[in-house]
Design a protein around this motif. Structure first.
Motif, PDB file in Angstrom:
ATOM      1  N   UNK A  36      -0.468 -28.234 -23.282  1.00 10.78           N
ATOM      2  CA  UNK A  36      -0.606 -27.733 -21.914  1.00 10.78           C
ATOM      3  C   UNK A  36       0.437 -26.660 -21.625  1.00 10.78           C
ATOM      4  N   UNK A  37       1.664 -26.872 -22.109  1.00 12.37           N
ATOM      5  CA  UNK A  37       2.719 -25.869 -21.921  1.00 12.37           C
ATOM      6  C   UNK A  37       2.326 -24.560 -22.599  1.00 12.37           C
ATOM      7  N   UNK A  38       1.802 -24.670 -23.810  1.00 14.61           N
ATOM      8  CA  UNK A  38       1.383 -23.468 -24.545  1.00 14.61           C
ATOM      9  C   UNK A  38       0.311 -22.708 -23.772  1.00 14.61           C
ATOM     10  N   UNK A  40      -0.288 -22.885 -20.476  1.00 14.07           N
ATOM     11  CA  UNK A  40       0.262 -22.364 -19.223  1.00 14.07           C
ATOM     12  C   UNK A  40       1.089 -21.102 -19.460  1.00 14.07           C
ATOM     13  N   UNK A  41       1.806 -21.044 -20.571  1.00  9.12           N
ATOM     14  CA  UNK A  41       2.544 -19.814 -20.919  1.00  9.12           C
ATOM     15  C   UNK A  41       1.577 -18.661 -21.127  1.00  9.12           C
ATOM     16  N   UNK A  42       0.465 -18.947 -21.797  1.00  6.94           N
ATOM     17  CA  UNK A  42      -0.497 -17.891 -22.114  1.00  6.94           C
ATOM     18  C   UNK A  42      -1.102 -17.280 -20.855  1.00  6.94           C
ATOM     19  N   UNK A  43      -1.297 -18.105 -19.816  1.00  5.01           N
ATOM     20  CA  UNK A  43      -1.890 -17.592 -18.576  1.00  5.01           C
ATOM     21  C   UNK A  43      -0.829 -17.297 -17.523  1.00  5.01           C
ATOM     22  N   UNK A  44       0.456 -17.281 -17.947  1.00  4.41           N
ATOM     23  CA  UNK A  44       1.571 -16.855 -17.108  1.00  4.41           C
ATOM     24  C   UNK A  44       1.821 -17.785 -15.915  1.00  4.41           C
ATOM     25  N   UNK A  45       1.505 -19.050 -16.075  1.00 11.75           N
ATOM     26  CA  UNK A  45       1.836 -20.048 -15.050  1.00 11.75           C
ATOM     27  C   UNK A  45       3.157 -20.712 -15.457  1.00 11.75           C
ATOM     28  N   UNK A  71      13.892 -21.759 -22.209  1.00 13.09           N
ATOM     29  CA  UNK A  71      14.716 -20.605 -21.851  1.00 13.09           C
ATOM     30  C   UNK A  71      13.835 -19.393 -21.539  1.00 13.09           C
ATOM     31  N   UNK A  72      12.823 -19.189 -22.357  1.00 11.97           N
ATOM     32  CA  UNK A  72      11.897 -18.080 -22.131  1.00 11.97           C
ATOM     33  C   UNK A  72      11.178 -18.233 -20.797  1.00 11.97           C
ATOM     34  N   UNK A  73      10.726 -19.462 -20.490  1.00 13.31           N
ATOM     35  CA  UNK A  73      10.022 -19.714 -19.237  1.00 13.31           C
ATOM     36  C   UNK A  73      10.930 -19.488 -18.034  1.00 13.31           C
ATOM     37  N   UNK A  74      12.178 -19.945 -18.125  1.00 14.25           N
ATOM     38  CA  UNK A  74      13.124 -19.769 -17.023  1.00 14.25           C
ATOM     39  C   UNK A  74      13.384 -18.285 -16.774  1.00 14.25           C
ATOM     40  N   UNK A  75      13.525 -17.529 -17.849  1.00  9.49           N
ATOM     41  CA  UNK A  75      13.777 -16.087 -17.695  1.00  9.49           C
ATOM     42  C   UNK A  75      12.609 -15.404 -16.995  1.00  9.49           C
TER      43      UNK A  75
END
Length: 486
Positions: A78-80, A82-87, A115-119
């Motif tokens: 799910x995280x993968x 959500x990252x792909x759709x910029x959520x 870290x990437x998500x927080x940035x």
């Protein structure tokens, strides 16, 4: 229009709003036990289809309160997604849930992703604070790579070079870190530092790969320096492992910039032959966009049909096609593709209607833009800040300033961290109100901007730039990046 401006979205599902965020957490790291496959799929779907305004932690908590198990592997998937759709905020919430569970299971790779998500969600300061808090035993090379990559994306040259030197000192600088720095130097237009970095790689015996060579190729294509570009391209072609479809795509852009459409077509043909396997969809989307830039409508539709017949068409494919048809001024075709997307019930991606709204705004078809938003609201789908910002810009461009002011306010109220309204909408709106003596509403907009950290010296500079008509080309370019259309 009044109805459209009064509506802003839809409330979350009742079952989600009743969740207790502090409920007992059940968590398993063994994906082979407990939960059935149907349960796993259902949890992933609940997370996937959650509106952006609905927190996902209560959704997971309700799931486990019903006696089901939240599997670690499924949460990671799910995280993968959500990252792909910029959520990014939703993805971070899942990490928060895992971290607060009875059996937290975070690896160095998870820390790097977090870290990437927080940035992306909260910016530089938050990312640096998180990096400082990371225990030494979890500061693997991938974590430093995530930090370096963020600095490079933000064009923070000094901090990127400092992180790169730290990685050299730790002995963890490899081809990936050098590639990230190469990409940064290309962005900054600093070919001298790029050449020094390439020389350093050679001196240290760090072999380049297809990606690093393609970045080097892009440096020549962006100038364009066709002679050096062709020399490097020939070197890549001699070593088959160094040439992939995107190398030819970069060369095509170089030839197009130099005005040589014939050679651009030749290398695009080579690009098509390499667009196979797992990267076929992305390759064809890029090829389609390049043909559109060249004005080759037949080739655009040919590649589109190939995409539909051979690949799994997703939202990015529709974005590429609709954007390409705008370049060809085929608005009727763009509308048909949008209708096809809706009819096929592709997973809802707000960027697709947003793109068409932006196109309508540029073309002056404002009633059509309003109609799309009304359709979203009626179907229970929530427009986001960019939806309203695109519409506000359309109103500004066609001197419907009262509508522009009210729509801009909706954009600001729906805004997310790090977002800034388009300078071509916010400055004219404030200028319009002040020119008409309506200081109360002008101050209201400024206050809304200030509360969200959006009103600053940069705003004043932008406002003066719009009023005086002397914006630089970078400020005027508001349509290039498809990912920003969302």
């Amino acid at each position: 229009m009044v109805k459209l401006l009064q509506q802003s979205g839809v409330a979350g599902l009742k079952s989600w709003s009743k969740c207790n965020p502090t409920s007992l957490i059940r968590f398993s790291t063994n994906s082979q036990t407990l939960a059935s496959s149907s349960e796993e799929d259902n949890l992933k779907k609940l997370i996937r289809y959650a509106p952006s305004t609905v927190p996902v932690i209560p959704i997971i908590n309700q799931w486990v309160n019903e006696g089901k198990t939240a599997e670690y592997d499924d949460l990671k998937k799910s995280i993968k997604y959500l990252r792909a759709v910029r959520r990014f905020n939703h993805a971070l919430q899942i990490y928060e849930w895992i971290n607060n569970s009875e059996r937290p299971h975070l690896s160095s790779r998870d820390v790097a992703v977090r870290l990437d998500l927080i940035s992306k969600a909260h910016g530089l300061e938050a990312a640096e604070e998180y990096f400082v808090s990371i225990p030494d035993n979890l500061r693997a090379p991938c974590v430093y790579v995530a930090l370096l990559n963020y600095y490079a994306d933000a064009k923070s040259l000094i901090k990127a070079e400092g992180t790169m030197q730290k990685m050299r000192d730790l002995g963890i600088a490899d081809v990936l870190t050098y590639t990230i720095m190469m990409k940064l130097y290309v962005k900054m237009g600093d070919l001298e530092k790029l050449h020094l970095l390439v020389q350093e790689m050679e001196d240290k015996g760090i072999a380049g790969n297809a990606f690093s060579y393609t970045i080097h190729l892009n440096a020549y294509a962006s100038v364009p320096d066709i002679k050096e570009m062709e020399k490097l391209l020939m070197k890549m072609e001699k070593e088959l492992l160094l040439i992939e479809w995107n190398g030819y795509a970069v060369a095509a852009k170089g030839y197009m910039k130099a005005g040589d459409v014939e050679k651009a077509s030749e290398v695009l043909n080579k690009c098509e032959h390499l667009s196979k396997g797992k990267n076929a969809r992305l390759a064809n989307e890029v090829i389609l966009s390049l043909y559109a830039s060249m004005g080759k409508k037949n080739d655009v539709y040919r590649i589109w049909n190939k995409l539909k017949n051979r690949c799994n068409v997703c939202s990015s494919s529709y974005l590429s096609m609709i954007s390409g048809l705008e370049k060809l001024n085929d608005i009727d075709g763009a509308e048909k593709i949008f209708a096809e997307c809706e009819a096929k019930e592709v997973y809802f991606d707000i960027r697709i209607p947003n793109l068409l709204i932006a196109i309508y705004g540029r073309k002056g078809h404002l009633e059509k833009a309003e109609s799309i938003i009304e359709g979203l609201l009626e179907s229970g789908k929530r427009p986001n800040y960019r939806t309203w910002d695109h519409l506000a810009l359309g109103y500004c461009s066609h001197y419907q300033m009262e509508k522009a002011v009210e729509t801009l306010k909706k954009a600001i109220l729906a805004s997310e961290p790090l977002w800034k309204p388009n300078i071509h909408s916010w400055a004219p709106c404030v200028d319009y109100l002040q020119s008409n003596g309506d200081t109360e509403r002008a101050d209201e907009i400024k206050k809304l901007l200030e509360e969200r950290g959006l009103f600053s010296a940069e705003y004043e500079k932008s406002e003066n730039c719009i009023r005086n008509g002397n914006c630089g080309s970078e400020e005027l370019d508001v349509t290039e990046e498809l990912e920003e259309t969302g």
